[in-house]
Design an enzyme around this catalytic site. Sequence first.
Site, PDB file in Angstrom:
ATOM      1  N   MET A   1     -28.877 -15.416   0.467  1.00 34.90           N
ATOM      2  CA  MET A   1     -29.995 -16.142  -0.129  1.00 34.90           C
ATOM      3  C   MET A   1     -31.232 -15.235  -0.142  1.00 34.90           C
ATOM      4  SD  MET A   1     -28.968 -19.188  -0.680  1.00 34.90           S
ATOM      5  CE  MET A   1     -29.629 -20.648  -1.411  1.00 34.90           C
TER       6      MET A   1
ATOM      7  N   LYS B   1     -30.549 -12.148  -6.562  1.00 33.39           N
ATOM      8  CA  LYS B   1     -29.362 -12.124  -7.419  1.00 33.39           C
ATOM      9  C   LYS B   1     -29.668 -12.589  -8.838  1.00 33.39           C
ATOM     10  CE  LYS B   1     -27.118 -14.745  -4.654  1.00 33.39           C
ATOM     11  NZ  LYS B   1     -28.224 -14.772  -3.673  1.00 33.39           N
TER      12      LYS B   1
ATOM     13  N   ASP C   1     -24.289 -16.491 -13.171  1.00 39.91           N
ATOM     14  CA  ASP C   1     -25.100 -16.583 -11.955  1.00 39.91           C
ATOM     15  C   ASP C   1     -24.539 -17.722 -11.103  1.00 39.91           C
ATOM     16  OD1 ASP C   1     -27.148 -15.842 -10.237  1.00 39.91           O
ATOM     17  OD2 ASP C   1     -28.575 -17.274 -11.083  1.00 39.91           O
ATOM     18  N   GLU C   2     -24.792 -17.689  -9.796  1.00 39.77           N
ATOM     19  CA  GLU C   2     -24.266 -18.708  -8.871  1.00 39.77           C
ATOM     20  C   GLU C   2     -22.745 -18.788  -8.986  1.00 39.77           C
ATOM     21  OE1 GLU C   2     -26.310 -19.974  -6.798  1.00 39.77           O
ATOM     22  OE2 GLU C   2     -28.260 -20.324  -7.748  1.00 39.77           O
TER      23      GLU C   2
ATOM     24  N   GLN D   1     -20.474 -18.279  -7.015  1.00 40.59           N
ATOM     25  CA  GLN D   1     -19.730 -18.843  -5.891  1.00 40.59           C
ATOM     26  C   GLN D   1     -19.200 -20.236  -6.216  1.00 40.59           C
ATOM     27  OE1 GLN D   1     -23.034 -18.305  -5.834  1.00 40.59           O
ATOM     28  NE2 GLN D   1     -24.135 -20.062  -4.999  1.00 40.59           N
TER      29      GLN D   1
ATOM     30  N   CYS E   1     -32.964  -9.666   6.955  1.00 46.15           N
ATOM     31  CA  CYS E   1     -33.183 -10.794   7.867  1.00 46.15           C
ATOM     32  C   CYS E   1     -34.604 -10.709   8.425  1.00 46.15           C
ATOM     33  CB  CYS E   1     -32.165 -10.704   8.988  1.00 46.15           C
ATOM     34  SG  CYS E   1     -32.396 -11.885  10.321  1.00 46.15           S
TER      35      CYS E   1
ATOM     36  N   CYS F   1     -29.244 -12.299   9.415  1.00 46.93           N
ATOM     37  CA  CYS F   1     -28.123 -11.562   9.989  1.00 46.93           C
ATOM     38  C   CYS F   1     -27.350 -12.528  10.884  1.00 46.93           C
ATOM     39  CB  CYS F   1     -28.597 -10.340  10.771  1.00 46.93           C
ATOM     40  SG  CYS F   1     -29.321 -10.705  12.368  1.00 46.93           S
TER      41      CYS F   1
END
Length: 210
Positions: free
Chosen positions: A11, A15, A96-97, A99, A154, A191
């Site tokens: 996140m 992207k 995009d997205e 996943q 992170c 992380c």
Amino acid sequence: MAKLYFKFGAMGSSKTAQALMTKFNYEEKDQSVWLIKPATDTRDDFVGGDGKLHTVLRSRIGLFADAESVPADIDLYSEFISRGNGKKYKDVVICDECQFLTGKQVEQLKDLADKQDVPALCFGLRADFQTKLFPGSMRLFEIADSITEIKSICRCGRKATVNARFDDDGVIITEGSQICLGGNDRYEGMCYKCYRALIDEKERAEKEEK
Ligand SMILES: [Zn+2]
């Protein structure tokens, strides 16, 4: 030979911005782009001039573009072929997205690359807030020709690899459905070490309350 690409990140790793910049680069070379996004969250969808379902892709740095919203039951390969009507419908597919694609849809994009010589570039998350792979990402790891990581940081400065989900009070959430729609939850790329530390802290606090 065209390839199926998986470009994954946590996140906040820009992207969507990268997907939109890639689209720009292709179009600058007079290549037409089929920009798609799985229709998991339909709140922003609208019917476009072509009668298809559309949504707006927005990146945090301000880039945005109209994308087609593709439901899970659409066969991306057959759709591409039938729209082309004997010709190539578009020169390239950018998702995009990704996943949220189904495993089957990832296979259909692979077929587009292999059988139609149409490159398919997929941008998305590796894993959910419980560090488990999304279905689309799993299939992409299995069959993509090219896999690259879009790196982000992170809060501690290490590379972010997981996506932590937080409630309104900023407390980490460890249970719930993989896709959270309509909620106010927020996400943060972290992380694993920091992610794990927040969960331990939460569990300690819960024990002390008992
Ligand atoms: Zn960290």
